[in-house]
Design a protein around this motif. Structure first.
Motif, PDB file in Angstrom:
ATOM      1  N   MET A 222       0.810  -1.134   0.017  1.00  0.00           N
ATOM      2  CA  MET A 222      -0.018  -0.037   0.057  1.00  0.00           C
ATOM      3  C   MET A 222       0.990   1.372  -0.078  1.00  0.00           C
ATOM      4  O   MET A 222       1.786   1.283   0.726  1.00  0.00           O
ATOM      5  CB  MET A 222      -0.838  -0.041   1.093  1.00  0.00           C
ATOM      6  CG  MET A 222      -1.807   1.148   1.232  1.00  0.00           C
ATOM      7  SD  MET A 222      -2.889   1.106   2.838  1.00  0.00           S
ATOM      8  CE  MET A 222      -2.066   2.308   3.873  1.00  0.00           C
ATOM      9  N   CYS A 223       0.491   2.297  -0.854  1.00  0.00           N
ATOM     10  CA  CYS A 223       1.271   3.433  -0.827  1.00  0.00           C
ATOM     11  C   CYS A 223       0.313   4.667  -0.911  1.00  0.00           C
ATOM     12  O   CYS A 223      -0.385   4.634  -1.632  1.00  0.00           O
ATOM     13  CB  CYS A 223       2.284   3.298  -2.234  1.00  0.00           C
ATOM     14  SG  CYS A 223       3.300   4.683  -2.355  1.00  0.00           S
ATOM     15  N   GLU A 224       0.697   5.717  -0.356  1.00  0.00           N
ATOM     16  CA  GLU A 224      -0.142   6.907  -0.385  1.00  0.00           C
ATOM     17  C   GLU A 224       0.889   7.974  -0.664  1.00  0.00           C
ATOM     18  O   GLU A 224       1.932   8.185   0.190  1.00  0.00           O
ATOM     19  CB  GLU A 224      -0.576   7.369   0.876  1.00  0.00           C
ATOM     20  CG  GLU A 224      -1.967   6.534   1.139  1.00  0.00           C
ATOM     21  CD  GLU A 224      -2.808   6.806   2.436  1.00  0.00           C
ATOM     22  OE1 GLU A 224      -2.596   8.075   2.844  1.00  0.00           O
ATOM     23  OE2 GLU A 224      -3.278   5.940   2.950  1.00  0.00           O
TER      24      GLU A 224
ATOM     25  N   TYR B 219       4.459  -7.345   5.922  1.00  0.00           N
ATOM     26  CA  TYR B 219       5.221  -7.007   7.121  1.00  0.00           C
ATOM     27  C   TYR B 219       4.328  -6.750   8.430  1.00  0.00           C
ATOM     28  O   TYR B 219       4.459  -6.961   9.528  1.00  0.00           O
ATOM     29  CB  TYR B 219       6.262  -5.633   7.046  1.00  0.00           C
ATOM     30  CG  TYR B 219       7.159  -5.986   5.924  1.00  0.00           C
ATOM     31  CD1 TYR B 219       7.756  -7.283   5.871  1.00  0.00           C
ATOM     32  CD2 TYR B 219       8.061  -5.075   5.357  1.00  0.00           C
ATOM     33  CE1 TYR B 219       8.873  -7.628   4.907  1.00  0.00           C
ATOM     34  CE2 TYR B 219       9.146  -5.063   4.763  1.00  0.00           C
ATOM     35  CZ  TYR B 219       9.523  -6.535   4.406  1.00  0.00           C
ATOM     36  OH  TYR B 219      10.667  -6.788   3.809  1.00  0.00           O
ATOM     37  N   VAL B 220       3.101  -6.025   7.901  1.00  0.00           N
ATOM     38  CA  VAL B 220       1.993  -5.633   8.628  1.00  0.00           C
ATOM     39  C   VAL B 220       1.592  -7.051   9.373  1.00  0.00           C
ATOM     40  O   VAL B 220       1.207  -7.143  10.629  1.00  0.00           O
ATOM     41  CB  VAL B 220       0.896  -4.901   7.938  1.00  0.00           C
ATOM     42  CG1 VAL B 220      -0.283  -4.648   8.906  1.00  0.00           C
ATOM     43  CG2 VAL B 220       1.599  -3.752   7.336  1.00  0.00           C
TER      44      VAL B 220
ATOM     45  N   ALA C  21       9.549   2.744  10.600  1.00  0.00           N
ATOM     46  CA  ALA C  21       8.987   2.226  11.673  1.00  0.00           C
ATOM     47  C   ALA C  21       9.414   0.643  11.693  1.00  0.00           C
ATOM     48  O   ALA C  21       9.072  -0.067  10.769  1.00  0.00           O
ATOM     49  CB  ALA C  21       7.583   2.162  11.883  1.00  0.00           C
ATOM     50  N   VAL C  22      10.080   0.271  12.784  1.00  0.00           N
ATOM     51  CA  VAL C  22      10.564  -1.270  12.985  1.00  0.00           C
ATOM     52  C   VAL C  22       9.982  -1.888  14.164  1.00  0.00           C
ATOM     53  O   VAL C  22       9.716  -1.456  15.174  1.00  0.00           O
ATOM     54  CB  VAL C  22      12.071  -1.332  12.912  1.00  0.00           C
ATOM     55  CG1 VAL C  22      12.674  -0.748  11.322  1.00  0.00           C
ATOM     56  CG2 VAL C  22      12.607  -0.540  13.873  1.00  0.00           C
ATOM     57  N   ALA C  23       9.956  -3.227  14.167  1.00  0.00           N
ATOM     58  CA  ALA C  23       9.375  -3.957  15.401  1.00  0.00           C
ATOM     59  C   ALA C  23      10.590  -5.047  15.638  1.00  0.00           C
ATOM     60  O   ALA C  23      11.654  -5.167  14.658  1.00  0.00           O
ATOM     61  CB  ALA C  23       8.300  -4.689  15.024  1.00  0.00           C
ATOM     62  N   GLN C  24      10.604  -5.703  16.641  1.00  0.00           N
ATOM     63  CA  GLN C  24      11.319  -6.773  16.978  1.00  0.00           C
ATOM     64  C   GLN C  24      10.747  -8.076  17.435  1.00  0.00           C
ATOM     65  O   GLN C  24       9.656  -8.098  18.097  1.00  0.00           O
ATOM     66  CB  GLN C  24      12.382  -6.522  18.095  1.00  0.00           C
ATOM     67  CG  GLN C  24      13.291  -7.126  18.340  1.00  0.00           C
ATOM     68  CD  GLN C  24      14.291  -6.765  19.596  1.00  0.00           C
ATOM     69  OE1 GLN C  24      13.525  -6.552  20.800  1.00  0.00           O
ATOM     70  NE2 GLN C  24      15.624  -6.366  19.521  1.00  0.00           N
TER      71      GLN C  24
ATOM     72  N   ILE D 107      14.847  -7.651  13.668  1.00  0.00           N
ATOM     73  CA  ILE D 107      14.139  -6.608  13.483  1.00  0.00           C
ATOM     74  C   ILE D 107      13.281  -6.556  12.149  1.00  0.00           C
ATOM     75  O   ILE D 107      13.760  -7.222  11.056  1.00  0.00           O
ATOM     76  CB  ILE D 107      15.330  -5.443  13.458  1.00  0.00           C
ATOM     77  CG1 ILE D 107      15.847  -4.947  14.741  1.00  0.00           C
ATOM     78  CG2 ILE D 107      14.679  -4.298  12.633  1.00  0.00           C
ATOM     79  CD1 ILE D 107      16.908  -4.160  14.738  1.00  0.00           C
ATOM     80  N   LEU D 108      12.281  -6.172  12.323  1.00  0.00           N
ATOM     81  CA  LEU D 108      11.386  -6.125  11.138  1.00  0.00           C
ATOM     82  C   LEU D 108      10.613  -4.896  10.661  1.00  0.00           C
ATOM     83  O   LEU D 108      10.237  -4.124  11.430  1.00  0.00           O
ATOM     84  CB  LEU D 108      10.008  -7.173  11.636  1.00  0.00           C
ATOM     85  CG  LEU D 108       9.064  -6.982  10.469  1.00  0.00           C
ATOM     86  CD1 LEU D 108       9.069  -8.125   9.365  1.00  0.00           C
ATOM     87  CD2 LEU D 108       7.722  -7.631  11.206  1.00  0.00           C
ATOM     88  N   PRO D 109      11.175  -4.509   9.408  1.00  0.00           N
ATOM     89  CA  PRO D 109      10.684  -3.118   9.019  1.00  0.00           C
ATOM     90  C   PRO D 109       9.170  -3.232   8.716  1.00  0.00           C
ATOM     91  O   PRO D 109       8.702  -4.158   8.258  1.00  0.00           O
ATOM     92  CB  PRO D 109      11.478  -2.777   7.630  1.00  0.00           C
ATOM     93  CG  PRO D 109      11.748  -4.091   7.325  1.00  0.00           C
ATOM     94  CD  PRO D 109      11.818  -5.048   8.498  1.00  0.00           C
ATOM     95  N   ILE D 110       8.472  -2.117   9.300  1.00  0.00           N
ATOM     96  CA  ILE D 110       6.724  -2.148   9.060  1.00  0.00           C
ATOM     97  C   ILE D 110       6.339  -1.179   7.957  1.00  0.00           C
ATOM     98  O   ILE D 110       5.614  -1.464   7.110  1.00  0.00           O
ATOM     99  CB  ILE D 110       6.366  -1.961  10.572  1.00  0.00           C
ATOM    100  CG1 ILE D 110       6.654  -3.162  11.425  1.00  0.00           C
ATOM    101  CG2 ILE D 110       4.692  -2.082  10.263  1.00  0.00           C
ATOM    102  CD1 ILE D 110       6.308  -2.890  12.849  1.00  0.00           C
ATOM    103  N   ALA D 111       6.797  -0.004   8.186  1.00  0.00           N
ATOM    104  CA  ALA D 111       6.391   1.127   7.223  1.00  0.00           C
ATOM    105  C   ALA D 111       7.451   2.096   7.109  1.00  0.00           C
ATOM    106  O   ALA D 111       8.487   2.165   7.850  1.00  0.00           O
ATOM    107  CB  ALA D 111       5.056   1.814   8.173  1.00  0.00           C
ATOM    108  N   PHE D 112       7.238   2.779   6.215  1.00  0.00           N
ATOM    109  CA  PHE D 112       8.436   3.701   5.505  1.00  0.00           C
ATOM    110  C   PHE D 112       7.650   5.281   5.206  1.00  0.00           C
ATOM    111  O   PHE D 112       6.423   5.127   4.659  1.00  0.00           O
ATOM    112  CB  PHE D 112       9.089   3.212   4.285  1.00  0.00           C
ATOM    113  CG  PHE D 112       9.476   1.942   4.569  1.00  0.00           C
ATOM    114  CD1 PHE D 112      10.914   1.508   4.938  1.00  0.00           C
ATOM    115  CD2 PHE D 112       8.692   0.936   4.244  1.00  0.00           C
ATOM    116  CE1 PHE D 112      11.468   0.403   4.767  1.00  0.00           C
ATOM    117  CE2 PHE D 112       9.269  -0.547   4.343  1.00  0.00           C
ATOM    118  CZ  PHE D 112      10.343  -0.635   4.843  1.00  0.00           C
ATOM    119  N   THR D 113       8.185   6.190   5.471  1.00  0.00           N
ATOM    120  CA  THR D 113       7.751   7.415   5.017  1.00  0.00           C
ATOM    121  C   THR D 113       8.844   8.499   4.771  1.00  0.00           C
ATOM    122  O   THR D 113       9.820   8.218   5.090  1.00  0.00           O
ATOM    123  CB  THR D 113       6.606   8.182   6.047  1.00  0.00           C
ATOM    124  OG1 THR D 113       6.101   9.139   5.586  1.00  0.00           O
ATOM    125  CG2 THR D 113       7.555   8.192   7.267  1.00  0.00           C
TER     126      THR D 113
END
Length: 138
Positions: A1-3, A32-33, A61-64, A70-76
């Motif tokens: 998804m991209c905005e 990733y979500v 935004a990363v989670a663990q 580490i898991l990347p979730i979102a980018f902006t």
């Protein structure tokens, strides 16, 4: 998804018709979500400045997960002060009890080294920050 967000393009004080300029972009990868559901219940946001003709900041935004991977979730990509402005907003949902802010030990250690240049004392800072007990902290 991209905005993607754009703003009108101006040539001096005149708005150019049928022409827009990049403002910001946000994107996530749905797998990733989905994987985030299996991570520890927190995430962190890190960023890096984009230089030269692009400017702005790339935020990730990363989670663990339970194995400390580490898991990347979102980018902006946003303006350089956008994260501070967003966090200051009263109605953003990023305030206690829904969300808590913390400092990044890696960034604290890098700043410590920049100002004091003592690798030995940097290790004391890192060890204290990661300590699981009051005794270990001291």
């Amino acid at each position: 998804m991209c905005e993607i967000s754009v703003v009108p393009y101006y040539d001096g004080h005149l708005m150019v018709r049928d022409c827009n300029m990049f403002d910001k972009v946000f994107w996530i990868f749905l797998p990733y979500v989905e994987a985030f559901k299996h991570c520890k219940p927190f995430f962190l946001i890190d960023g890096t400045y984009l230089y030269e003709k692009y400017g702005g900041v790339l935020l990730i935004a990363v989670a663990q997960n339970g194995n400390r991977n580490i898991l990347p979730i979102a980018f902006t990509i946003v303006e350089s002060q956008a994260i501070k402005v967003a966090l200051r907003a009263e109605d953003n949902g990023w305030h206690p009890l829904r969300a808590f802010h913390a400092y990044c030990v890696r960034h604290m250690a890098a700043n410590f080294m920049f100002h004091f240049q003592s690798a030995n004392e940097k290790m004391y800072l890192i060890n204290a920050a990661y300590s699981l007990s009051k005794a270990g902290y001291k």
